[in-house]
Write an enzyme that holds these catalytic residues in place. Structure first.
Site, PDB file in Angstrom:
ATOM      1  N   HIS A 154       3.335  -2.344 -16.361  1.00 37.27           N
ATOM      2  CA  HIS A 154       4.518  -2.646 -15.555  1.00 37.27           C
ATOM      3  C   HIS A 154       4.250  -2.047 -14.180  1.00 37.27           C
ATOM      4  CE1 HIS A 154       6.566  -3.863 -19.227  1.00 37.27           C
ATOM      5  NE2 HIS A 154       5.902  -2.773 -19.750  1.00 37.27           N
ATOM      6  N   SER A 275      -7.619  -5.012  12.359  1.00 33.39           N
ATOM      7  CA  SER A 275      -6.422  -5.636  13.133  1.00 33.39           C
ATOM      8  C   SER A 275      -6.425  -5.912  14.598  1.00 33.39           C
ATOM      9  CB  SER A 275      -5.151  -4.886  12.544  1.00 33.39           C
ATOM     10  OG  SER A 275      -4.034  -5.301  13.435  1.00 33.39           O
ATOM     11  N   LYS A 281      -5.730   0.346  11.788  1.00 35.25           N
ATOM     12  CA  LYS A 281      -6.060  -0.488  10.443  1.00 35.25           C
ATOM     13  C   LYS A 281      -7.505  -0.749  10.088  1.00 35.25           C
ATOM     14  CE  LYS A 281      -3.023  -2.249   8.232  1.00 35.25           C
ATOM     15  NZ  LYS A 281      -2.078  -3.429   8.476  1.00 35.25           N
ATOM     16  N   GLU A 288      -8.699  -9.478  -0.597  1.00 27.88           N
ATOM     17  CA  GLU A 288      -7.126 -10.432  -0.128  1.00 27.88           C
ATOM     18  C   GLU A 288      -7.908 -11.952  -0.194  1.00 27.88           C
ATOM     19  OE1 GLU A 288      -4.807  -9.336   3.325  1.00 27.88           O
ATOM     20  OE2 GLU A 288      -6.291  -7.591   3.311  1.00 27.88           O
TER      21      GLU A 288
END
Ligand code: ARG
Length: 453
Positions: A154, A275, A281, A288
């Protein structure tokens, strides 16, 4: 040039031509030539071509293959598909004898032979890439060594594990993907040549000769099945989709691990991106996109099943659309495996702040080992967790009297079990569990079935 002008008085409308011609099959050209060479050899074997005709055709096909591999092969606007292009070019190179190539053959069995030859090669390439990824995961598992991590249920911390155990879970998934491609390969490895348009031929063809010449493990049993079935294509795409889904799931973990919140792993600059707006970043875009690109590959499987579901036997032109879907699935997996393998090779683990509660089950099991029923032990430890939480404490500052006040069946050594996730891992003995011994055992088992470096 079309292969079928005789029965027509008018040329196809431009819009109809644009709608029905296909260039997605051009990558099959090399296989189309090889398939044709096998067909020529069979025709000569059964006496439908003289030795001289066969030599001429073979020479022309070789020349086409050379043009293709040197990038000089030129398609024309009027090539309806790759098969037409090869036959047209053969005519330009060897003259009228080219008209004998299609003896006893149809594009319906021809396109299947091409695709089967292509997918046989693709499957073994994907198997090698998957072996490489399993090797990269095993390498990462060795590199992270005795790093302790939490397992999750979970998305809440559950039990302490070696981080290597988590990495190796993926290695086993990709091993099954290898087995799936191997299984699919068996069903791809069947020659359809000789099935013709639908029902075979009155000519004395010998499909077994073609099959063995082309290195197929088997030949078709039913001509209608041979030209119309695309389960081998859908199955191949499913193998891609399942492997992409595993990459996607691994990608999700890699994304989480790179967050400041999890802070479990870092990947090399070569496998992260920046970024345009936020100077600080370093984003895990490779992971992804493994997740993102899996979506369309799953769509390819749906497309291939839908393509088949309402088709009457045997060949229908709908089937031309199979190639776009399976090539997309295979290309996406090829690129995904390469990128994620590189990313795994660059992974550096950062020790995780494991929750002090991950040893709760061990504490309950200490009582179970003294004869306490599990349900009762679960309740005792749950009550202890509640009490410590109310006091603003955790297992990290547990004392012997905390335990013996809670239940006299606790023993002094249980404090160490509760306070140390690493001890919790060492105490696990179930084969395949998250323990140091299990990790070593898994690495040895993976090495025995894989070509790990
Ligand atoms: N380009 C076609 C395909 O991929 C080849 C078979 C064409 N057959 C036909 N009867 N028009 O399916």
């Amino acid at each position: 040039m079309t292969l079928w002008g005789g029965r027509f008085s008018d040329a196809p409308a431009d819009v109809a031509w644009a709608f029905t011609t296909d260039d997605s099959d051009r990558r099959l050209l090399g296989d189309d030539v090889v398939g044709s060479m096998g067909h020529v050899a069979m025709l000569a074997h059964v006496g439908l071509l003289t030795a001289e005709e066969a030599t001429q055709l073979h020479g022309g096909l070789e020349a086409i293959r050379d043009e293709w591999s040197s990038g000089e092969f030129a398609f024309t606007e009027s090539d309806e598909d790759v098969h037409t292009a090869v036959e047209r070019r053969l005519g330009e190179l060897v003259g009228d004898v080219a008209g004998k190539l299609h003896t006893g053959r149809s594009r319906n069995d021809q396109v299947c032979v091409d695709l089967r030859l292509y997918l046989k090669r693709a499957a073994s390439d994907r198997i090698s890439q998957l072996e490489g990824l399993v090797g990269a995961l095993a390498g990462a598992a060795r590199r992270v060594g005795d790093t302790v991590a939490a397992s999750y249920t979970h998305l809440q911390q559950a039990q302490a594990i070696p981080l290597a155990h988590h990495l190796l879970a993926y290695a086993w998934m990709f091993r099954r993907d290898i087995a799936r491609f191997e299984g699919a390969l068996e069903r791809i490895d069947v020659s359809p040549l000789g099935a013709g348009a639908a029902a075979g031929s009155s000519l004395p063809l010998d499909p077994a000769v073609t099959a063995s010449h082309l290195g197929f493990g088997a030949m078709f049993d039913n001509s209608l099945d041979a030209v119309s079935s695309r389960d081998f294509v859908a199955e191949y795409a499913f193998c891609c989709a399942q492997a992409m889904t595993h990459l996607s799931r691994l990608g999700e973990d890699l994304v989480l691990w790179a967050t400041e919140e999890f802070d479990m792993a870092d990947y090399g600059d070569a496998f992260t991106t920046g970024s345009s707006a936020l100077p600080q970043k370093r984003n895990p875009d490779v992971a992804e996109l493994a997740r993102g690109k899996a979506a369309a590959v799953i769509g390819d499987v749906t497309a291939l099943l839908t393509l088949q579901k309402g088709l009457p036997l045997a060949y229908n032109r709908d089937l031309q659309e199979d190639k776009r879907a399976v090539f997309h699935a295979d290309d996406t997996l090829t690129a995904g495996l390469a990128a994620i393998t590189g990313m795994m090779e660059s992974l550096v683990a950062t020790p995780q702040d494991v929750s002090p509660w991950v040893t709760a089950l061990d504490l309950a099991e200490a009582l179970v080992s003294r004869g306490v029923p599990f349900r009762e032990a679960h309740h005792v430890v749950g009550a202890l967790v509640l009490r410590l939480t109310d006091e603003g404490r955790t297992f990290a500052d547990l004392t012997e009297s905390d335990l013996t006040d809670t239940d006299p069946r606790f023993e002094p050594g249980d404090v160490e079990v509760a306070r140390s996730p690493a001890t919790s891992i060492s105490r696990r003995t179930v084969p395949g569990a998250g323990s140091w011994g299990s990790v070593e055992h898994q690495l040895a088992a993976l090495e025995s079935v894989s070509r790990l470096d």
